[in-house]
Design a protein around this motif. Structure first.
Motif, PDB file in Angstrom:
ATOM      1  N   LYS A 195       4.157  12.206  -7.294  1.00  0.00           N
ATOM      2  CA  LYS A 195       3.337  11.448  -8.239  1.00  0.00           C
ATOM      3  C   LYS A 195       2.281  10.707  -7.434  1.00  0.00           C
ATOM      4  O   LYS A 195       2.592  10.041  -6.449  1.00  0.00           O
ATOM      5  N   GLN A 196       1.032  10.825  -7.868  1.00  0.00           N
ATOM      6  CA  GLN A 196      -0.075  10.232  -7.124  1.00  0.00           C
ATOM      7  C   GLN A 196      -0.656   9.057  -7.899  1.00  0.00           C
ATOM      8  O   GLN A 196      -0.804   9.123  -9.128  1.00  0.00           O
ATOM      9  N   PHE A 197      -0.998   7.995  -7.150  1.00  0.00           N
ATOM     10  CA  PHE A 197      -1.508   6.774  -7.766  1.00  0.00           C
ATOM     11  C   PHE A 197      -2.760   6.308  -7.035  1.00  0.00           C
ATOM     12  O   PHE A 197      -2.983   6.630  -5.861  1.00  0.00           O
ATOM     13  N   TRP A 198      -3.561   5.538  -7.763  1.00  0.00           N
ATOM     14  CA  TRP A 198      -4.773   4.940  -7.192  1.00  0.00           C
ATOM     15  C   TRP A 198      -4.712   3.434  -7.376  1.00  0.00           C
ATOM     16  O   TRP A 198      -4.535   2.930  -8.487  1.00  0.00           O
ATOM     17  N   LYS A 199      -4.864   2.716  -6.271  1.00  0.00           N
ATOM     18  CA  LYS A 199      -4.871   1.245  -6.286  1.00  0.00           C
ATOM     19  C   LYS A 199      -6.092   0.795  -5.496  1.00  0.00           C
ATOM     20  O   LYS A 199      -6.030   0.652  -4.263  1.00  0.00           O
ATOM     21  N   PRO A 200      -7.227   0.609  -6.174  1.00  0.00           N
ATOM     22  CA  PRO A 200      -8.481   0.334  -5.462  1.00  0.00           C
ATOM     23  C   PRO A 200      -8.466  -0.955  -4.648  1.00  0.00           C
ATOM     24  O   PRO A 200      -9.112  -1.043  -3.605  1.00  0.00           O
ATOM     25  N   SER A 204      -4.968  -4.868  -7.662  1.00  0.00           N
ATOM     26  CA  SER A 204      -5.073  -3.996  -8.827  1.00  0.00           C
ATOM     27  C   SER A 204      -3.727  -3.395  -9.202  1.00  0.00           C
ATOM     28  O   SER A 204      -2.847  -3.202  -8.341  1.00  0.00           O
ATOM     29  N   GLU A 205      -3.594  -3.101 -10.490  1.00  0.00           N
ATOM     30  CA  GLU A 205      -2.426  -2.361 -10.945  1.00  0.00           C
ATOM     31  C   GLU A 205      -2.616  -0.884 -10.593  1.00  0.00           C
ATOM     32  O   GLU A 205      -3.706  -0.332 -10.793  1.00  0.00           O
ATOM     33  N   PRO A 206      -1.602  -0.232 -10.069  1.00  0.00           N
ATOM     34  CA  PRO A 206      -1.752   1.199  -9.725  1.00  0.00           C
ATOM     35  C   PRO A 206      -1.978   2.051 -10.960  1.00  0.00           C
ATOM     36  O   PRO A 206      -1.359   1.823 -12.009  1.00  0.00           O
ATOM     37  N   GLN A 207      -2.871   2.994 -10.846  1.00  0.00           N
ATOM     38  CA  GLN A 207      -3.181   3.913 -11.935  1.00  0.00           C
ATOM     39  C   GLN A 207      -2.719   5.320 -11.540  1.00  0.00           C
ATOM     40  O   GLN A 207      -2.977   5.768 -10.433  1.00  0.00           O
TER      41      GLN A 207
END
Length: 296
Positions: A195-200, A204-207
């Motif tokens: 599962k891949q997530f983005w946390k800029p 930030s909340e991970p997306q």
């Protein structure tokens, strides 16, 4: 990473194929050619011409700029005829010709048609002595029987009219699977989903990032289900999911006329979409060609 992307794996992967990728793997863009005012050559740039800079008689062919006829012949084969050849394939050919396995005398009675027929027969495993295991992903032609509904009751299936459709060409899915997974290109396959997530930013909340089949919930769940199955006795091999994606549509074979085929083809979801989209990777595997049935 530097872009705020991270992954969650169900277990530690045995390898990360993304570590092997380079820009050349992801792009077919080549350096632009320099435009000049030089006149267009009317002859092949590898045709045998007379080299005036060397002392040859008028009837002696020159292989300039190559050292000899052998190098000329190989370069002529490489850069003429079909455009499907690549520098990588040429390097493989040269390495074989330079190896001890290549023997010129073995080609005295060589017949390409005869050897090709022998290879086709080995894929079909017909009439040949049992030899080492090979991937039998060759084509087979079969006839398909279709039961035709008549709107009437029949005492048994044998009483139902049958319409036979000849000319269905197909390959074994299992053998295609073996061929692909034993090919060197499979080193770029993802066998452990994640599962891949983005946390800029740290605050930030991970997306969740949905971009590949092997980063989907379905792939992760299927992988976990495979791991929970009872192991094969004595087998220590890694258990993975092959994500098979099938397509089928009618294809016209010419700009004019009605010639067409209806192929069934296969892609592997374990391979990144960025690689699958490159024609040079050969990621599309044809499985069958459905014949067109004439209207009665």
């Amino acid at each position: 990473n530097a872009f705020g992307m991270y992954r969650e794996y169900p277990l530690i992967p045995t390898h990360n194929p993304d570590d092997l990728l380079t820009l050349d793997n992801l792009s077919d863009i080549t350096a632009p050619q320099v435009v000049t005012d030089a006149p267009v050559q009317t002859n092949s740039r590898l045709s045998v011409i007379i080299d005036d800079r060397q002392t040859h008689s008028a009837n002696t062919p020159s292989y300039f700029p190559f050292a000899n006829s052998t190098i000329f012949g190989l370069m002529n084969w490489m850069w003429s005829g079909s455009a499907m050849k690549s520098i990588g394939e040429m390097i493989k050919l040269i390495n074989f010709l330079k190896s001890d396995d290549f023997k010129k005398e073995d080609l005295i009675d060589f017949d390409i048609r005869k050897e090709t027929a022998k290879f086709d027969a080995s894929l079909e495993d017909t009439g040949l002595k049992k030899g080492p295991a090979v991937v039998k992903d060759g084509w087979r032609e079969v006839e398909v029987d279709i039961q035709v509904p008549t709107g009437q009751a029949h005492a048994s299936d044998s009483d139902i009219p049958v319409f036979s459709v000849p000319g269905l060409h197909h390959r074994s899915i299992v053998e295609v699977l073996k061929a692909v997974l034993t090919d060197s290109a499979s080193r770029y396959f993802h066998y452990t989903p994640f599962k891949q997530f983005w946390k800029p930013t740290p605050e930030s909340e991970p997306q969740r990032v949905h971009d590949e089949i092997y980063s989907s919930d379905a792939m992760v769940e299927a992988h976990e289900a495979i791991q929970n199955l009872p192991p094969e006795p004595g087998c220590q091999l890694e258990r993975v999911v092959a994500a098979l994606m099938f397509w089928s549509d009618s294809t016209h074979l010419a700009s004019f006329g009605n010639a067409s085929l209806w192929p069934i083809y296969l892609f592997f979801g374990n391979q990144s979409k960025w690689l699958r989209g490159k024609p040079q990777t050969g990621s599309c595997h044809h499985l069958a060609y459905i014949p067109k049935v004439s209207s009665i």
